[in-house]
Write an enzyme that holds these catalytic residues in place. Structure first.
Site, mmCIF file in Angstrom:
data_model
loop_
_atom_site.group_PDB
_atom_site.id
_atom_site.type_symbol
_atom_site.label_atom_id
_atom_site.label_comp_id
_atom_site.label_asym_id
_atom_site.label_seq_id
_atom_site.Cartn_x
_atom_site.Cartn_y
_atom_site.Cartn_z
ATOM 1 N N PRO A 1 2.803 2.952 12.814
ATOM 2 C CA PRO A 1 3.429 4.239 13.157
ATOM 3 C C PRO A 1 3.079 4.689 14.577
ATOM 4 C CG PRO A 1 1.994 4.453 11.215
ATOM 5 C CD PRO A 1 1.815 3.073 11.748
ATOM 6 N N GLY B 1 3.008 1.438 -3.039
ATOM 7 C CA GLY B 1 2.103 1.582 -4.183
ATOM 8 C C GLY B 1 1.649 3.026 -4.320
ATOM 9 N N TYR C 1 0.838 -1.204 0.000
ATOM 10 C CA TYR C 1 0.000 0.000 0.000
ATOM 11 C C TYR C 1 0.878 1.260 0.000
ATOM 12 C CZ TYR C 1 -3.654 3.249 1.626
ATOM 13 O OH TYR C 1 -4.548 4.284 1.759
HETATM 14 N N1 NAD Z 1 -10.278 6.646 4.675
HETATM 15 C C1 NAD Z 1 -9.075 7.072 4.959
HETATM 16 O O1 NAD Z 1 -8.809 7.390 6.118
HETATM 17 C C2 NAD Z 1 -8.010 7.194 3.904
HETATM 18 C C3 NAD Z 1 -6.741 7.669 4.297
HETATM 19 C C4 NAD Z 1 -5.760 7.802 3.332
HETATM 20 C C5 NAD Z 1 -6.012 7.514 2.017
HETATM 21 N N2 NAD Z 1 -7.244 7.052 1.650
HETATM 22 C C6 NAD Z 1 -7.446 6.728 0.242
HETATM 23 O O2 NAD Z 1 -8.727 7.135 -0.202
HETATM 24 C C7 NAD Z 1 -9.233 6.189 -1.137
HETATM 25 C C8 NAD Z 1 -10.599 5.689 -0.687
HETATM 26 O O3 NAD Z 1 -10.469 5.080 0.576
HETATM 27 P P1 NAD Z 1 -11.727 4.553 1.413
HETATM 28 O O4 NAD Z 1 -11.443 4.821 2.832
HETATM 29 O O5 NAD Z 1 -12.947 5.077 0.821
HETATM 30 O O6 NAD Z 1 -11.584 2.979 1.179
HETATM 31 P P2 NAD Z 1 -12.675 1.909 0.657
HETATM 32 O O7 NAD Z 1 -12.034 0.586 0.737
HETATM 33 O O8 NAD Z 1 -13.956 2.131 1.377
HETATM 34 O O9 NAD Z 1 -12.873 2.355 -0.849
HETATM 35 C C9 NAD Z 1 -12.013 1.989 -1.882
HETATM 36 C C10 NAD Z 1 -12.845 1.551 -3.055
HETATM 37 O O10 NAD Z 1 -11.981 1.194 -4.148
HETATM 38 C C11 NAD Z 1 -12.494 0.013 -4.754
HETATM 39 N N3 NAD Z 1 -11.400 -0.667 -5.455
HETATM 40 C C12 NAD Z 1 -10.320 -1.295 -4.920
HETATM 41 N N4 NAD Z 1 -9.545 -1.804 -5.881
HETATM 42 C C13 NAD Z 1 -10.133 -1.479 -7.066
HETATM 43 C C14 NAD Z 1 -9.818 -1.732 -8.421
HETATM 44 N N5 NAD Z 1 -8.713 -2.403 -8.762
HETATM 45 N N6 NAD Z 1 -10.660 -1.264 -9.384
HETATM 46 C C15 NAD Z 1 -11.785 -0.581 -9.051
HETATM 47 N N7 NAD Z 1 -12.141 -0.322 -7.787
HETATM 48 C C16 NAD Z 1 -11.316 -0.766 -6.797
HETATM 49 C C17 NAD Z 1 -13.059 -0.788 -3.594
HETATM 50 O O11 NAD Z 1 -13.985 -1.777 -3.989
HETATM 51 C C18 NAD Z 1 -13.697 0.315 -2.754
HETATM 52 O O12 NAD Z 1 -15.034 0.550 -3.119
HETATM 53 C C19 NAD Z 1 -8.212 5.076 -1.262
HETATM 54 O O13 NAD Z 1 -7.395 5.322 -2.382
HETATM 55 C C20 NAD Z 1 -7.388 5.231 0.012
HETATM 56 O O14 NAD Z 1 -6.080 4.782 -0.174
HETATM 57 C C21 NAD Z 1 -8.244 6.875 2.572
#
Ligand code: NAD
Length: 312
Positions: free
Chosen positions: A272, A146, A143
């Site tokens: 962390p 990536g 992650y």
């Molecule tokens: N929520 C947080 O605190 C947080 C913090 C840092 C970064 N982020 C980033 O924000 C974004 C959304 O996070 P979230 O909390 O909503 O997570 P989440 O898991 O609820 O949402 C991610 C979505 O991406 C979809 N997905 C995963 N792989 C995929 C693929 N190959 N093709 C199409 N869809 C795919 C999943 O099915 C899911 O619906 C992510 O990129 C995450 O890294 C979130």
């Protein structure tokens, strides 16, 4: 505008879709439902300005849109470590595919990056100029690395092809529609408190985190996307108010009026010790943006979401 949101069925993606529709846009939501759920978009059935497409962004996508928000990626350690190879593919190959689409269409693209690019930081709080301290071969690397590689790709597409990019480094965000099984600390504690189970703290609870309520974050996304210029970011988005995990546990017990007790378990590898955003740049660039929802209120709203979900 017609806007593509990848990861639309996820926690943040579904809130972003709601906000973009509210603002009058058309939205194409793409998701492979790896961690997301159609339930998060159920309320949009029949909305003529919303379209859902089940698609994995590690495969190319050919659609016509005016802007892209790239959010697709599992986000919690339990989810992204379930299939680490797919996680890094989504972040790297998925980014290449979305950048290629943005380049072909000549449109602006937003990347949901993460505070995890800072790893286990030795600078506190973390400004955007800090390069991070990440273990490249540990269990979190699929992650963290990536997302780091995705940032590199965004900046190379900008430098090499003149693409308009927006990169947000998101810090811990919580709120309704978080997945019930994803092991993130706020949802974990709330669920344990509702059920009256022990509240599990990994380590001694002195590690700190800062928690941003989802509405504040989405406001930051929308402002960032509309700032003029070819390249904006990386920019930290999160709430700088810092809490120890033990404080969060006690607050959750109090708000939920729960009988749960706190128990301590060994800390996982590469967890962390502290995490807090420096948001001075965001305040300056995003027209005074700053989170406004206090943790107490955010927990109450999230609690009522999980209560309704469990009752249903
Ligand atoms: N929520 C947080 O605190 C947080 C913090 C840092 C970064 N982020 C980033 O924000 C974004 C959304 O996070 P979230 O909390 O909503 O997570 P989440 O898991 O609820 O949402 C991610 C979505 O991406 C979809 N997905 C995963 N792989 C995929 C693929 N190959 N093709 C199409 N869809 C795919 C999943 O099915 C899911 O619906 C992510 O990129 C995450 O890294 C979130």
């Amino acid at each position: 505008m017609r806007i593509l949101v990848t990861g639309a069925a996820g926690f943040l993606g579904s809130h972003l879709v709601d906000r973009l529709l509210q603002d009058g846009h058309e939205v194409l939501g793409v998701d492979n439902l790896f961690t997301g759920s159609k339930k998060n978009l159920e309320h949009l059935h029949g909305n003529p300005r919303f379209e859902f497409m089940r698609h994995d962004i590690t495969f190319p996508l050919y659609v016509e849109v005016d802007a892209i928000y790239n959010l697709a990626s599992p986000a919690s350690p339990i989810h992204y470590q379930r299939d680490p190879v797919q996680t890094i593919k989504t972040n790297v190959i998925g980014a290449v595919n979305m950048l290629g689409l943005a380049k072909r269409l000549g449109i602006r693209i937003f990347q949901a990056s993460t505070s995890e690019v800072y790893g286990d930081p030795d600078v506190h709080p973390q400004p955007e100029t800090y390069w991070g301290r990440v273990n490249p071969i540990g269990p979190r690397a699929c992650y963290d690395e990536g997302k780091r590689a995705a940032e590199t790709l965004f900046f190379d597409y900008h430098r090499q092809h003149g693409l308009e990019i927006r990169v947000a480094r998101i810090f811990n965000t919580y709120g309704p529609r978080m997945a019930i099984d994803d092991g993130r600390v706020v949802s974990n504690f709330i669920l344990q408190a509702i059920r009256g189970d022990d509240i599990t703290i990994y380590g001694d609870g002195s590690q700190t985190r800062s928690f941003c309520y989802v509405d504040d974050l989405i406001e930051g996304f929308v402002r960032l996307m509309s700032v003029p210029g070819k390249q904006v970011g990386p920019i930290n988005l999160g709430n700088p108010r810092e809490f120890t995990i033990l404080q969060l546990a006690n607050l959750t017990i109090q708000i939920c009026q729960s009988s749960s007790k706190v128990v301590f378990e060994p800390i996982p590898q590469d967890d962390p010790k502290q995490r807090k955003p420096d948001i001075e740049l965001a305040k300056k660039i995003l027209n005074g943006w700053s989170p406004s929802v206090e943790l107490e209120l955010g927990i109450e709203r999230t609690l009522s979401y999980f209560r309704n979900l469990l009752d249903a």
